[in-house]
Design a protein around this motif. Structure first.
Motif, PDB file in Angstrom:
ATOM      1  N   MET A  25       0.836  -1.201   0.000  1.00  0.00           N
ATOM      2  CA  MET A  25       0.000   0.000   0.000  1.00  0.00           C
ATOM      3  C   MET A  25       0.869   1.248   0.000  1.00  0.00           C
ATOM      4  O   MET A  25       0.651   2.185  -0.786  1.00  0.00           O
ATOM      5  CB  MET A  25      -0.903  -0.002   1.224  1.00  0.00           C
ATOM      6  N   LEU A  26       1.889   1.276   0.870  1.00  0.00           N
ATOM      7  CA  LEU A  26       2.750   2.455   0.931  1.00  0.00           C
ATOM      8  C   LEU A  26       3.458   2.667  -0.401  1.00  0.00           C
ATOM      9  O   LEU A  26       3.563   3.802  -0.884  1.00  0.00           O
ATOM     10  CB  LEU A  26       3.784   2.284   2.043  1.00  0.00           C
ATOM     11  N   GLY A  27       3.929   1.580  -0.999  1.00  0.00           N
ATOM     12  CA  GLY A  27       4.624   1.699  -2.274  1.00  0.00           C
ATOM     13  C   GLY A  27       3.732   2.319  -3.328  1.00  0.00           C
ATOM     14  O   GLY A  27       4.127   3.249  -4.045  1.00  0.00           O
ATOM     15  N   THR A  28       2.488   1.831  -3.418  1.00  0.00           N
ATOM     16  CA  THR A  28       1.574   2.389  -4.406  1.00  0.00           C
ATOM     17  C   THR A  28       1.335   3.863  -4.155  1.00  0.00           C
ATOM     18  O   THR A  28       1.360   4.688  -5.071  1.00  0.00           O
ATOM     19  CB  THR A  28       0.236   1.632  -4.364  1.00  0.00           C
ATOM     20  N   GLN A  29       1.127   4.194  -2.869  1.00  0.00           N
ATOM     21  CA  GLN A  29       0.848   5.585  -2.529  1.00  0.00           C
ATOM     22  C   GLN A  29       2.037   6.466  -2.909  1.00  0.00           C
ATOM     23  O   GLN A  29       1.874   7.537  -3.497  1.00  0.00           O
ATOM     24  CB  GLN A  29       0.558   5.681  -1.021  1.00  0.00           C
ATOM     25  N   ILE A  30       3.248   5.994  -2.615  1.00  0.00           N
ATOM     26  CA  ILE A  30       4.419   6.836  -2.866  1.00  0.00           C
ATOM     27  C   ILE A  30       4.700   6.950  -4.364  1.00  0.00           C
ATOM     28  O   ILE A  30       4.911   8.038  -4.895  1.00  0.00           O
ATOM     29  CB  ILE A  30       5.645   6.245  -2.143  1.00  0.00           C
TER      30      ILE A  30
END
Lengths: 247, 265
Positions: free
Chosen positions: B248-253
């Motif tokens: 999730m964090l990767g997608t957001q970043i």
């Protein structure tokens, strides 16, 4: 494994039914272990994959309101069941294998048989039924939380929620819902059988139990994914009306 | 109610230990102490290649098929079957291939490490190592981490290939709404090298997490054969939650503010 499946189903149906308390115990056990990982995983997944990426795509077409319709397709039909199954297999399934494997190594299973207690009826059947039910019921929560992830993604993009719900409920059909629940119930059965089988055939001391858990979770994942593909394909092919998005 | 809160509290307890342990292992790799055991590193790399790659590729292949049929049906329903390639490219490269890679790393490599190190701990082999003057953390954990960092980028790039092949088979050969050329035109337009790099970063973050968590639970196993089994099961919980959060964090970043698509503004 097929033999174990057959024997489990037969002995689940044939009286007597001594497995009530064990069933409740296993049910509560899976519930206690899985609720938080499931909640975190489904919200995270719903937010990132169908949420962020799809809304990025739809904004390019100027149609972010279609995200609701996409969520029926993505979350209900596909990803909520599969995150649900992965979490159940990884958390409850591994715990079951570790538990049964330890009993096998300490020769408790042999002791049970000597006492005339059938391990399948008393150990496997309650886990089988409990895991089927828990996976099926958790699917509903996975759906709700996955859609919550989509709602967060919509709000993050400063889009109104009204069109999201409108297209969501226009597209949601009972067939999708029962398909999803039936699918996860079958996932639960697969997980329970694989994990019980690997636990009951563990051998070779300390490393044996660990290796049994390792193999159980790998086989369970592969089986879940393969079954998922076949099931989705059959569902879509036999219910063509599911594939049209209403406006 | 207390029972329900027990599990998260347990996590918080072990989370700090995992981080501290992970920092030590990373320190041994970054401080190049691990190079003293290059032979062991290469042996671990070989084990990774032989035992895990095929399973990972198999899982990614199945998920590629899945992405393919979902994408084809979705694009059919909005009346743009020719654009199935977009769905396949994004679903495979950005989301599900890293995620499935993480799942399979956790299932195959993570639990494998816990089982192996755990049984070494139970049979006092790790203590024996320390007595012989070999640091257990460097010899057992840091070598595994380095092996993973050496081998897995290549495994991961190949598994992206497996996912693409599967999506192609599902969209073009199975459903057949779009011609092969049309599929590939859209497919390659909607991705570029930075996307592959971001996806690789995501997958490597998951791989490092899985190896460190596996080493922690295996290295600190206790309580006989039962303990090894329980430790294996516990490591799966942390891994699954961690893999989802990293994804999730990767997608957001990487893609949260910029869809990186060749249309629009």
């Amino acid at each position: 494994m097929m033999i174990l499946t057959g024997r489990t189903i037969v002995s689940a149906i044939r009286p007597p039914y001594p497995y009530g308390p064990e069933f409740v115990g296993q049910f509560m056990f899976a519930l206690r272990l899985c609720w938080l990982p499931l909640a975190i995983s489904t919200v995270a997944f719903g937010y990132e994959a169908p949420g962020l990426q799809a809304i990025n795509f739809l904004v390019l077409f100027g149609a972010p309101d279609r995200l609701g319709g996409f969520f029926v397709l993505a979350s209900i039909r596909e990803f909520a069941p599969f995150v649900d199954a992965i979490v159940l297999a990884g958390v409850a399934g591994t715990a079951i294998t570790a538990d049964l494997g330890a009993r096998k190594i300490r020769e408790e299973l042999d002791a049970l048989e000597v006492l005339g207690v059938d391990p399948i009826k008393n150990l496997v059947v309650p886990r089988f039924v409990a895991l089927m039910l828990v996976t099926g019921l958790f699917d509903v929560y996975a759906l709700l939380l996955g859609v919550l992830g989509g709602v967060i993604a919509t709000l993050v993009n400063n889009e109104p929620l009204g069109p999201f719900w409108a297209t969501f409920f226009n597209n949601a059909s009972t067939t999708d819902l029962w398909g999803s629940v039936v699918k996860t119930t079958m996932f639960g059965a697969i997980i329970a059988i694989v994990c019980c089988y690997k636990g009951m055939t563990a051998s070779g001391g300390a490393e044996g139990v660990g290796r049994a858990v390792n193999q159980a979770v790998v086989i369970a994942f592969l089986a879940i994914f393969a079954f998922n593909y076949v099931f989705t394909q059959v569902l879509l092919a036999t219910h063509p009306q599911l594939t049209t998005i209403a406006r | 109610m207390n029972e329900l809160v027990e599990v998260p509290r347990d996590w918080l307890d072990s989370m700090g230990d995992v981080v501290r342990f992970g920092a030590r292992v990373v320190g041994r790799v970054a401080g190049l102490q691990v190079l003293r055991y290059t032979g062991e590193t290469l042996r671990q790399a070989g084990i990774l290649i032989v035992s895990s790659t095929l399973v990972i590729w198999g899982l990614v292949f199945i998920i590629g098929l899945q992405c393919g049929i979902e994408g084809a049906y979705f694009n059919q329903s909005v009346g743009t079957p020719a654009y199935s390639g977009v769905f396949a490219a994004w679903c495979d490269l950005r989301e599900l291939v890293p995620l499935c890679f993480g799942y399979m790393m956790a299932a195959k490599v993570g639990t494998g490490i816990v089982a192996e190190l755990g049984s070494m701990r139970i049979s006092d082999e790790i203590d024996a190592l320390e007595v012989m003057g070999i640091s257990g953390i460097t010899f057992l954990c840091a070598t595994r981490l380095l092996a993973a960092l050496v081998v897995l980028p290549f495994v991961y790039l190949c598994s992206i290939g497996a996912g693409f092949l599967a999506s192609y088979l599902a969209v073009v050969q199975q459903i057949g709404d779009v011609s092969s050329g049309g599929f590939f035109l859209i497919f390659w337009q909607f991705q570029n090298p930075p996307d592959v790099l971001f996806s690789l970063i995501k997958a490597m973050a998951m791989a490092v997490l899985v190896v460190l968590v596996g080493c922690y639970y295996g290295y600190n196993a206790s309580g006989g054969p039962v303990g090894v089994g329980t430790a294996t099961a516990k490591s799966m919980v942390i891994n699954i939650v961690g893999v989802h959060l990293i994804s999730m964090l990767g997608t957001q970043i990487f893609w949260g503010n910029n869809p990186r698509a060749p249309i629009g503004g």
